[in-house]
Design a protein around this motif. Sequence first.
Motif, PDB file in Angstrom:
ATOM      1  N   GLY A 649      21.428 -24.245 -31.616  1.00 30.34           N
ATOM      2  CA  GLY A 649      22.489 -24.684 -30.712  1.00 30.34           C
ATOM      3  C   GLY A 649      22.194 -26.067 -30.162  1.00 30.34           C
ATOM      4  O   GLY A 649      21.057 -26.544 -30.230  1.00 30.34           O
ATOM      5  N   ASP A 696      19.184 -29.406 -33.962  1.00 35.00           N
ATOM      6  CA  ASP A 696      19.706 -28.306 -33.142  1.00 35.00           C
ATOM      7  C   ASP A 696      19.173 -26.958 -33.606  1.00 35.00           C
ATOM      8  O   ASP A 696      19.792 -25.926 -33.385  1.00 35.00           O
ATOM      9  CB  ASP A 696      21.236 -28.298 -33.176  1.00 35.00           C
ATOM     10  N   ARG A 697      18.009 -26.927 -34.249  1.00 35.65           N
ATOM     11  CA  ARG A 697      17.574 -25.669 -34.855  1.00 35.65           C
ATOM     12  C   ARG A 697      16.034 -25.597 -34.873  1.00 35.65           C
ATOM     13  O   ARG A 697      15.374 -26.548 -35.289  1.00 35.65           O
ATOM     14  CB  ARG A 697      18.129 -25.597 -36.268  1.00 35.65           C
ATOM     15  N   ARG A 718      17.975 -16.813 -21.758  1.00 37.51           N
ATOM     16  CA  ARG A 718      19.248 -17.356 -22.215  1.00 37.51           C
ATOM     17  C   ARG A 718      20.408 -16.835 -21.371  1.00 37.51           C
ATOM     18  O   ARG A 718      21.280 -17.602 -20.955  1.00 37.51           O
ATOM     19  CB  ARG A 718      19.447 -16.954 -23.680  1.00 37.51           C
ATOM     20  N   ARG A 726      23.836 -23.956 -24.201  1.00 34.41           N
ATOM     21  CA  ARG A 726      24.554 -23.545 -25.421  1.00 34.41           C
ATOM     22  C   ARG A 726      23.514 -23.316 -26.518  1.00 34.41           C
ATOM     23  O   ARG A 726      23.076 -24.256 -27.182  1.00 34.41           O
ATOM     24  CB  ARG A 726      25.560 -24.625 -25.822  1.00 34.41           C
ATOM     25  N   VAL A 727      23.094 -22.083 -26.610  1.00 34.82           N
ATOM     26  CA  VAL A 727      22.020 -21.757 -27.548  1.00 34.82           C
ATOM     27  C   VAL A 727      22.130 -20.286 -27.954  1.00 34.82           C
ATOM     28  O   VAL A 727      22.571 -19.443 -27.175  1.00 34.82           O
ATOM     29  CB  VAL A 727      20.630 -22.064 -26.931  1.00 34.82           C
ATOM     30  N   GLY A 728      21.759 -20.005 -29.189  1.00 32.09           N
ATOM     31  CA  GLY A 728      21.717 -18.618 -29.654  1.00 32.09           C
ATOM     32  C   GLY A 728      20.335 -18.297 -30.197  1.00 32.09           C
ATOM     33  O   GLY A 728      19.622 -19.190 -30.663  1.00 32.09           O
TER      34      GLY A 728
END
Lengths: 966, 74
Positions: A649, A696-697, A718, A726-728
């Motif tokens: 994210g 982003d990873r 989180r 904004r992260v998964g």
Amino acid sequence: MSGYRLLPLVPDDTVEIDFDGMRLSARRGEPLAASLIANGLSTVARSFKYHRPRGIVGFGSWEPNAVVETPDGIELATNVRAFDGLNARAANCWPSARFDAKSFLGTFSALMPAGFYYKTFRGPGGRLWPLFEPMIRKAAGIGRLPDRPAAETPKRNAHCDVLVIGAGAAGLAAARAVASNASRIILLDEGEAPGGRLLDRPDLRIDGVDGREWARLCAKSLAANGVRVLARTTAIGRYDGGLVVALERSPEGRPARLWKIRAKSIVLATGAIERPLVFPDNDRPGAMLLTAALAFAVRHGVAVGREVVAVADNDAAYDDAVALAMAGVAVRHIVDPRVVPDPELVAKARAAGIECHAEFTPTGIVGSPVRGVRLVGGDSRSRTLDCDVVAMSGGTTPLVHLHSHSGGRLRHVGKLRAFVPDGPHDGAWSAGACNGAASLDEVLRDGSAAGREAARAAGCRVDSTAPPRAEGGDARAEPGSEPLAADVAHRKAFVDFAADVTIDDLRLAAREGYESVELLKRYTTTGMAIDQGRMGNLAAIEALAQAKRVAPGLVGTTTYRPPFVPVPFSTIADTNGTLLRPSRATTLTAWHEAAGAVMYEAGAHWRRPGYYPQAGDTMEAAVRRECRAVRQMAGMYDSSPLGKFEVVGPDAATFLDFVYATRLSDLAPGRGRYALQLHEDGRLFDDGIVFRTAMDRYFVTTTTGNADACHQRFEYCRQILRPELRVGVLNVTEQWADIVVCGPRARAVLADTGLSLPERFPFLGLAACSFAGLPVQVARAGFTGELSFEIFLPASAAPQAWRDLLEAGRRHAIAPVGSEANHVLRIEKGFISVGHEADGICGPDDLGLSFAVHADKPDFVGRQALLRDRASPSGRPQLVGLMARDPQFVLPEGSAVLRAQGDRTRGFVTASCWSDALGRSLAMALIEDGRSLTGSDVTLALADGTAGAQVVPPSFYDPKGERQRG
Amino acid sequence: MRLVPCPDCGPREPGEFVCLGDSGGHPVGEDGLAEALYGRANAKGPVEELWWHKFGCRRWLKLRRNSATNEFVP
């Protein structure tokens, strides 16, 4: 006690059974206890502690004595069913119940008072317990388990609106009060047929029909209306929120199904059981409960004896005695300690040929088995009545267990001398005899009312027909006497048959200060045997109340806990082999097993190879060979259980900077960094290498054991702490296998398998590569300090890749390496292992890991506490290396570290091994201010003596790390 | 053994969840650090708790539970 059959056996229904080596004839499907009584056996068991001869006392689950071993397990003789080939033996005796080698213990019983084992073996200065414990346990066991695994018991979940437990008069009335065609109702009962105590009393009538017929028709019409009626099913536990667990048995009496029932409302109509009277020798074979004698006669056509004397102190017992006489059993006398029993009841008994004696108290039993009962009258005259059965009735014990299991309160009712539920609890309404209702009419009305309440609470319609009406059954089971006699001249008066506790044991315990009912229970063991005190708890409470001179209600009860009846573990356990919790396998576990590895279950239940012995190898030799392969040539190991996560994210970098104490936002894609997670209290939680795969990873690795806990924490950070990011987070632990190839020849091995690495591939780099046509990720990382490559590849592709690598590595003398060798290799390098050195007490600085903490970051989990730790750094445990003075001696892990002999403990050895690479033993230790001791000597306290060692920096092999970076 | 009300999945068995209880949160600043780390009210009655639906939707839930009766309260 010389029992016989009232109804002769018919050949079609006759089976042959074996008990204690005797061949007996039995009626198919009857309880084993009925068969034993019918065959004239009176002594069928030996008591738990004194090995006194015992007979059948109760019925169904209310039997404290007759425990038998069957090929299916340990069971009550009253619950085992007779079928062809049944082979049972009495449990607590040898060679048989009638001739028991340990019966001499009874002779010494005067020397074994309450707390005997504690006083004798565990008292001050007593070091005898470890010596005697195995013997005592052997002598006191309750039978042996069968040597074959138990059959599988299926589990079944069910949901309903109203669950009615007990299909006696109250339960049936309750079920009827719910409009059954519109609701989901379950009605369960322990018995073979519905009716409960109605089945024992042919004289009772409900709504104009025979009570037994009423019960049968009632259950039939309920079933026809969609009510699920479960017979032979015992509710064994009630838990919060309407969860009831019940055990259903097969017609042979074996566990057949475990039910987990969730109900919106529950009606507890569990009834009440009779209490024995407490007087000397009340445990002799032939002394039993009056209601049990009645049930054997009416339900199974078995007379318990030729001449019965009922000893009873309540009205209901008169009706039961008359019913027993009507069933054809010779009841000669009723002995009643009360002064003026109800004349109407006395007249009824006399009409049935029973002689009644008021104001007579039992003082003893003649013979064993019973030949008579000794009495003393109100005028102090004593007399003896001949008989072979003494049928006792001392009032009832309401079965409030299910009400209490999940916390329902009780109140003491003086008239009943018993505890009953203090109102409904958590959606469960008690009704009938378990709720203190005494006459049959009361029971029916109580049942109807509870059924209506339960229906309303569950949102069901209520049936509008009038509650059933009873004829007969008015006599109440309210006990009238002061029943607690003393042991007389060493003749024991038993309160708890199953645990062999007498009234004098309880009084002695009270005198010794065990005045809380919970302490009394544990000290005397009353209520702790197989019947959990069902028979004796109320008498025990009364004994304590008398000793303390308070009302029994103030003494209170002990805590009721599931299961309500003994349940074999096998019925609760999962059935996939031997483990309750299945172990986890990597896609390579099968290969390791086939290669003859010694397998361990380690870290998050993974089944992993410990080492790979070759023919004739010792573990030591195998581990040395594997270590040597890694240090000199090449080794490979299956690191698939390592925790692996994708963090993705726009805010992934910010997120990881917050979760980890290490800065990860400045990593370049394709690079990794050793990183630490802290607890909020600043102590080390987990470590691992975090790789950045794109801006982003990230690809995050954690320790194996903490993978699940890390997942939980990532999601916690989180969702709860930083919801704006904004992260998964994706847990890919099981999706990626991880094969590590390490050692000086590692690069050559990969080249020979056709795995081409980038030209420039620095330490802690990560590269996307192709391996046999598969996209894989290769990292230059490892846990051994050698040149090392971790190949992350799809789990399903691992077995082929493993074989390819092994094949290509043959020229380089590659060896598969297990966790034992890994342990040695990491100690040589001084790498910490979470769980060994990071024990939840140490912070990063204690472990020499300050290089991985970037406290200049504005915020991360554990930062505040870490800053405070740094303000007062002295006295902390610090990680050091230890070199034993004797280089051949491997210090035992866990040994205490002292600065010198006579000093207090300063720390302990966390890891220790023999190092082949260094040709000596090595150890790591956590020692208070340990780093300041570098170069000096410490003393280790061993089980036998001491050893000396020198404190050194915790890195023994290639301390500059040139090999892994090379 | 009460069912846990999950807004995503409905009432579910507690075995599907991890109960963190009163987490103390993330301390910022020196003040109140010890309280955040170690101070737990352990109240009898309604308490705020964090539950993680581990074997379900993996949502962290803030639930109110009556610690005396184990009932979840809105």
